[in-house]
Design an enzyme around this catalytic site. Structure first.
Site: not given
Ligand code: IMP
Ligand code: MG
Length: 178
Positions: A101-102, A105, A155, A168
């Site tokens: 996973e990138d 969050d 962000f 990206r």
């Molecule tokens: P989560 O479900 O909130 O943990 O977020 C997961 C997904 O949201 C990540 O796989 C990213 O693709 C996207 N994401 C979360 N934070 C960021 C950010 O700061 N910039 C861009 N994409 C984000």
């Molecule tokens: Mg993602």
């Protein structure tokens, strides 16, 4: 140098060299910990494609790749609802899976993925993420096994991460300017 994407300004945050150094450390840990297994790497599309391809080039174990796709973000906020799309549909029973996973969050995406993948009785599920925002994670028990870097709850874009579809392709990571 400051950049503009859509309506927002971003400032340099992590250089390409810093990103690559963090990835090498993650790869070494995986090579060590998962020796003797044939891991199935599951990059989460679209964001983690850059991380996954750089990471996998440093993996020296026999391994496989299968993609999965999720979507939850709109603009600079998580919507809380996570859509999952199977791209490949491998048999996961008995496999050692590494979700790639990138960024973690809120943790919604990984929590949903863990539940979905567990249904198929894999031997183990590991989580490798390039970035983690510990202050944003809503799930105290959700702990990635491998983390490139922990970052503040701001962000970011670049190296796979987008703002409304753009950014990206940037080789380095930028942070939203306050
Ligand atoms: P989560 O479900 O909130 O943990 O977020 C997961 C997904 O949201 C990540 O796989 C990213 O693709 C996207 N994401 C979360 N934070 C960021 C950010 O700061 N910039 C861009 N994409 C984000
Ligand atoms: Mg993602």
């Amino acid at each position: 140098m400051q950049i503009q994407i859509h309506d927002k300004q971003f400032v340099p945050f992590l250089s390409a060299a810093k990103i690559q150094a963090a990835i090498q450390v993650v790869a070494q840990q995986i090579n060590h910990d998962l020796a003797g297994t044939i891991p199935l790497f599951m990059p989460v599309l679209n964001g983690s494609v850059f991380f996954a391809t750089d990471l996998l080039r440093h993996i020296n174990l026999p391994c496989e790749i299968a993609f999965i796709k999720t979507r939850s973000y709109h603009g600079t906020n998580s919507t809380g609802t996570v859509e999952v799309t199977w791209v490949d549909k491998p048999n996961l029973a008995g496999r050692t899976i590494v979700i790639v996973e990138d960024i973690i969050d809120t943790g919604h995406t990984l929590t949903k993925l863990l539940a979905l993948l567990s249904e198929q009785n894999p031997a183990a599920i590991k989580i490798a993420c390039l970035l983690e925002k510990p202050e944003a994670n809503c799930y105290p028990n959700l702990k990635p096994d491998y983390v490139g870097m922990q970052i503040p709850n701001k962000f970011v874009v670049g190296y796979g991460l987008d703002y409304n579809g753009h950014g990206r392709n940037l080789p380095e990571i930028y942070q939203l300017k306050e």
